[in-house]
Design an enzyme around this catalytic site. Structure first.
Site, mmCIF file in Angstrom:
data_model
loop_
_atom_site.group_PDB
_atom_site.id
_atom_site.type_symbol
_atom_site.label_atom_id
_atom_site.label_comp_id
_atom_site.label_asym_id
_atom_site.label_seq_id
_atom_site.Cartn_x
_atom_site.Cartn_y
_atom_site.Cartn_z
ATOM 1 C CG HIS A 206 7.199 -6.314 5.358
ATOM 2 N ND1 HIS A 206 7.448 -5.111 5.989
ATOM 3 C CD2 HIS A 206 6.588 -6.005 4.182
ATOM 4 C CE1 HIS A 206 6.999 -4.130 5.239
ATOM 5 N NE2 HIS A 206 6.478 -4.629 4.133
ATOM 6 C CG PHE B 157 9.502 -0.353 0.826
ATOM 7 C CD1 PHE B 157 9.152 -0.704 2.121
ATOM 8 C CD2 PHE B 157 9.348 -1.306 -0.179
ATOM 9 C CE1 PHE B 157 8.653 -1.971 2.415
ATOM 10 C CE2 PHE B 157 8.851 -2.577 0.108
ATOM 11 C CZ PHE B 157 8.503 -2.908 1.411
ATOM 12 C CE1 TYR C 231 5.936 3.838 4.247
ATOM 13 C CE2 TYR C 231 6.797 5.068 2.371
ATOM 14 C CZ TYR C 231 6.958 4.100 3.355
ATOM 15 O OH TYR C 231 8.139 3.405 3.442
ATOM 16 C CG ASP D 76 -2.291 -0.053 1.108
ATOM 17 O OD1 ASP D 76 -2.712 -0.453 0.019
ATOM 18 O OD2 ASP D 76 -3.027 0.286 2.045
#
Length: 220
Positions: free
Chosen positions: A187, A78, A67, A65
């Site tokens: 992750h 990221f 931010y 997704d």
């Protein structure tokens, strides 16, 4: 339907733009931007594709997704804009790069420099409502980004697919590991990084694979 996206990607994904799901997705996203606060800015929805044309892709990093807080998202998974506090997952990514390659940790969380070198920073969902993680999931973005991964996996050779966490691993589940390098680990989130992300050496493994196939490595 006319979609403003980089030309080499438009050529590959043009069939998606005519499918019923994409019409529904477009209607939903337009309504969200007109009635709510949504990230990233509309002009940056396809930033990952615009910054990294199809034929220049060397590495694909799959996120989930965008931010969802102000000023963070700019269309690359990221990554955050210059001057924005580096999010915890990216802090851990930088730590792993430092431990893996010995390079200094950057002061900025802006990963456009990776995109320019051929790293496709692809979120599965390309938009999100402010302060509501996952709010634009299951509206059609996942099908669209699945198509992008499919075209890369089937039309290109010797790419590196980096899949962190169970979600990314499911999304990349059909990639032919005989044709590409597929790297998997937990992750980089603080909740899971100590269970296998730290020490995965994905950055040195990526560069070793690229060099072995005569491809310029990434300056991480």
């Amino acid at each position: 339907m006319i979609v403003k996206i980089e030309e080499s990607w438009k050529h590959r994904l043009k069939d998606e733009f005519e499918k019923p799901y994409f019409k529904s997705l477009t209607d939903f996203v337009r309504n969200e931007y007109s009635t709510r606060t949504v990230y990233p800015p509309a002009k940056l929805i396809f930033n990952a594709f615009d910054k990294c044309p199809f034929h220049k892709v060397k590495v694909v990093i799959v996120g989930q997704d965008p931010y969802h807080e102000p000023g963070q998202a700019h269309g690359l998974c990221f990554s955050v804009n210059d001057g924005v506090r580096i999010p915890p997952s990216l802090v851990n990514i930088y730590k792993e790069i430092h431990n893996d390659l010995g390079t200094p940790i950057p002061a900025s969380g802006n990963l456009e420099r990776w995109s320019r070198q051929g790293v496709l920073l692809l979120n599965a969902t390309l938009t999100v409502r402010a302060h509501q993680a996952g709010s634009h999931q299951h509206k059609g973005w996942e099908e669209f980004t699945d198509s992008a991964i499919y075209h890369l996996a089937n039309e290109r050779e010797n790419l590196v697919f980096i899949l962190w966490g169970a979600y990314a691993q499911r999304k990349g589940g059909n990639i032919d590991a005989n044709r590409h390098l597929v790297l998997r680990s937990t992750h980089p989130s603080p909740l899971s990084a100590h269970r296998g992300f730290f020490g995965n050496k994905h950055f040195s493994k990526t560069n070793a694979y690229l060099q072995a196939n005569g491809i310029e490595p990434i300056d991480w």
